[in-house]
Design an enzyme around this catalytic site. Sequence first.
Site, PDB file in Angstrom:
ATOM      1  N   ASP A  65     -11.120 -48.990  23.174  1.00  0.00           N
ATOM      2  CA  ASP A  65     -10.962 -49.964  22.105  1.00  0.00           C
ATOM      3  C   ASP A  65     -12.271 -50.719  21.883  1.00  0.00           C
ATOM      4  OD1 ASP A  65     -10.965 -51.635  24.314  1.00  0.00           O
ATOM      5  OD2 ASP A  65      -9.151 -52.729  23.767  1.00  0.00           O
ATOM      6  N   SER A  66     -13.275 -50.397  22.708  1.00  0.00           N
ATOM      7  CA  SER A  66     -14.635 -50.886  22.459  1.00  0.00           C
ATOM      8  C   SER A  66     -15.154 -50.415  21.114  1.00  0.00           C
ATOM      9  CB  SER A  66     -15.579 -50.414  23.573  1.00  0.00           C
ATOM     10  OG  SER A  66     -15.451 -49.019  23.792  1.00  0.00           O
ATOM     11  N   ASP A  97      -7.458 -45.455  25.275  1.00  0.00           N
ATOM     12  CA  ASP A  97      -7.416 -46.874  25.622  1.00  0.00           C
ATOM     13  C   ASP A  97      -6.389 -47.554  24.713  1.00  0.00           C
ATOM     14  OD1 ASP A  97      -8.149 -49.147  26.949  1.00  0.00           O
ATOM     15  OD2 ASP A  97     -10.142 -49.308  26.059  1.00  0.00           O
ATOM     16  N   LYS A 151      -5.081 -45.607  29.175  1.00  0.00           N
ATOM     17  CA  LYS A 151      -5.613 -46.692  30.007  1.00  0.00           C
ATOM     18  C   LYS A 151      -5.036 -48.010  29.515  1.00  0.00           C
ATOM     19  CE  LYS A 151      -9.792 -48.545  29.591  1.00  0.00           C
ATOM     20  NZ  LYS A 151      -9.439 -49.994  29.459  1.00  0.00           N
ATOM     21  N   GLU A 196      -5.349 -52.243  29.983  1.00  0.00           N
ATOM     22  CA  GLU A 196      -5.959 -53.425  30.586  1.00  0.00           C
ATOM     23  C   GLU A 196      -4.858 -54.122  31.372  1.00  0.00           C
ATOM     24  OE1 GLU A 196      -8.360 -55.876  28.123  1.00  0.00           O
ATOM     25  OE2 GLU A 196      -9.531 -54.177  27.341  1.00  0.00           O
ATOM     26  N   GLU A 248     -14.262 -53.721  36.073  1.00  0.00           N
ATOM     27  CA  GLU A 248     -15.311 -54.157  35.142  1.00  0.00           C
ATOM     28  C   GLU A 248     -15.858 -55.532  35.490  1.00  0.00           C
ATOM     29  OE1 GLU A 248     -16.270 -54.704  30.362  1.00  0.00           O
ATOM     30  OE2 GLU A 248     -14.377 -53.773  31.003  1.00  0.00           O
TER      31      GLU A 248
END
Length: 269
Positions: free
Chosen positions: A42-43, A81, A111, A113, A179
């Site tokens: 999602d970056s 993500d 993935k 968060e 991270e």
Amino acid sequence: MPTVRDLQAMAGEKPITMLTAYDAVTASIVDDTGVDVILVGDSMGNAVLGHEDTLPVTLDEMASRVGAVARGADDALVVADMPFLSFGADESESVKNCGRMLKEEGANAVKLESGPHTVDLTERLTDLGIPTMAHLGLTPQSVNQTGYTRQATAREDAEEILDLACEHEDAGAFALVLEHIPANLAAKVTDAVDIPTIGIGAGGDCDGQVLVFTDVVGLSESSPPFAEQFGDVRGEVEDAVDEYIDAVESGEFPAESHSHTEDELDDLY
């Protein structure tokens, strides 16, 4: 194409390489180099879509990019993500959204968060056959709470990350992204779990590393302090575009070789 079991077998034996990609062309390039995992992150929000952070990325945008990357990659494990609010609020909706990435778009895993709220969801997804990668430390979707600063510098916060890492492993997570946390904490987490840890700004003791593609190749105007630019693609692109503009303005492009004529059209009025 490696499976999640192949990836787990690499932990402690061979460093795992992971890069982001957001389209089929980039995925093909990254895949051809032999990278182990491609993360459709999602970056993309701030890397390629022009947003200030990742929060505006929608589920449909992610699905479209995941499909493109899956079509461009033949060998790497493709991880989707899950964007902000696409998971965590309602279990059935979360499962549906995660399943879409595998069933419709061709991802191999998702993935999340992670936090206390994703332990049960990770177990549910795993039970349903959706391989799930956890993500602890700096979680960009929490930017309004934490900012982009280094996380877990206090002992209490470090203990929470260590506990959550173990809880997500127990829940079935096949790997864990760490991270922007202290390197010695990342080393302790890596020792504490059997699943692979993949660091980004977390030191060299993790089982693998991940960076954003635009940072690695030098497309980004600026990069976080834990990233490294291994090329200057931005400079190369600027040079190529400058040459194109000069060639058009000077009349050098297009040349005769770039077009053709039809003799029978000479007398067309």
